[in-house]
Design an enzyme around this catalytic site. Structure first.
Site, PDB file in Angstrom:
ATOM      1  N   TYR A   1      13.948 112.672  11.575  1.00 20.40           N
ATOM      2  CA  TYR A   1      13.739 112.825  12.849  1.00 20.40           C
ATOM      3  C   TYR A   1      12.478 111.485  12.666  1.00 20.40           C
ATOM      4  O   TYR A   1      12.683 110.638  12.530  1.00 20.40           O
ATOM      5  CB  TYR A   1      11.757 113.949  12.323  1.00 20.40           C
ATOM      6  N   CYS A   2      11.991 111.196  13.731  1.00 21.80           N
ATOM      7  CA  CYS A   2      11.737 110.016  14.847  1.00 21.80           C
ATOM      8  C   CYS A   2      10.071 110.276  15.186  1.00 21.80           C
ATOM      9  O   CYS A   2       9.996 111.619  15.483  1.00 21.80           O
ATOM     10  CB  CYS A   2      12.687 109.275  14.737  1.00 21.80           C
ATOM     11  N   THR A   3      10.100 109.075  16.006  1.00 21.07           N
ATOM     12  CA  THR A   3       8.603 109.950  16.620  1.00 21.07           C
ATOM     13  C   THR A   3       9.007 110.378  17.784  1.00 21.07           C
ATOM     14  O   THR A   3       7.976 111.678  17.958  1.00 21.07           O
ATOM     15  CB  THR A   3       8.510 107.977  17.655  1.00 21.07           C
TER      16      THR A   3
END
Length: 263
Positions: free
Chosen positions: A182-184
């Site tokens: 996951y990331c922003t």
């Protein structure tokens, strides 16, 4: 309700005309008095815009008229003021720099998991096949410090180009687990998930839409803190409203000329 609509969106799609597209999009954004950043490369587009809702929606509608962008699905949040100081439109080598040319998301992506499904997996402690689920944060270290999923894997990278060697160093720790990167907003974890698959990890997913979509579609459970954003808001909480950063957390440039989590 606050008056300013903020959107973030990306799309991996071949753009051989990136330079010409830069001029077109700069003119459109200026005509609509929008502010933010648009990054273009041969691999696609990545953008963050703010302004009155009608202007923002008009810009997106014009983009969708191009078949390459017909399925754009921006993530939205609201603020009282425009969190960008100017409008930047730039052509880059990559819209998120990984320095790993064999990773081409436009040619095929890793499977994704919806925010609701991830929340359910985290609540029950395993995926639908009974396999242990771990989350892997692909953002830079200072972004992770602002907030992250509980018990997330964090390799303390300072730029995305450090992710491939970090993966090679830690790959054995991920074997036999279901890994959700996951990331922003989804762009980093899309490349990261493809790389993990290429490195032989079988049970890898990307979180569809990243943290921001998780906040938008769930109650934010199993996430501690805020999500760092690269504009004057600094960070947003699970309600997508501005949330304060701890004083000790470093301040990065307000409006980057590289993608979030600078490469």
């Amino acid at each position: 309700m606050s008056d300013i609509l903020n959107i973030s969106c990306y799309k991996f799609t071949p753009l051989p005309d990136a330079a010409a597209l830069r001029d077109t999009l700069a003119e459109r954004a200026q005509a609509l008095a929008l502010k933010g950043t648009i990054l273009l490369a041969e691999e696609g587009i990545n953008f963050f815009l703010a302004g009155p809702a009608q202007a923002v929606h008009s810009f997106v509608d014009q983009l969708r008229a191009d078949d390459r962008f017909a399925d754009l699905a921006p993530k939205e949040s609201w603020s009282d003021t425009v969190p960008f100081r100017k409008m930047l439109v730039k052509v880059k080598r990559e819209i998120i720099r990984m320095d790993h040319p064999t990773i081409r998301p436009a040619e095929g992506r890793a499977p994704s998991v919806s925010p609701a499904t991830l929340r359910r997996w985290l609540e029950q402690g395993h995926d639908d096949e009974g396999r242990e689920v771990v989350t892997l944060d692909t953002r830079n270290d200072f972004e992770v410090d602002a907030g992250a999923f509980k018990d997330t894997i964090d390799w303390r990278i300072t730029k995305f180009t450090e992710f491939p060697p970090a993966l090679r160093a830690h790959k054995a720790e991920l074997a036999d687990k279901t890994v959700v990167s996951y990331c922003t907003g989804g762009i980093r974890c899309e490349k990261a998930a493809i790389l993990m698959r290429d490195e032989g990890l079988e049970h890898v997913y990307q979180l569809e839409g990243g943290i921001l979509k998780y906040f938008e579609e769930t109650d934010g459970a199993f996430y501690d803190g805020g999500c760092f954003v690269f504009d004057e808001r600094r960070a947003v909480g699970a309600d997508l409203a501005i949330t304060p950063l701890a004083p000790a957390e470093p301040l990065e440039p307000i409006q980057p000329t590289s993608p979030p989590g600078k490469a």
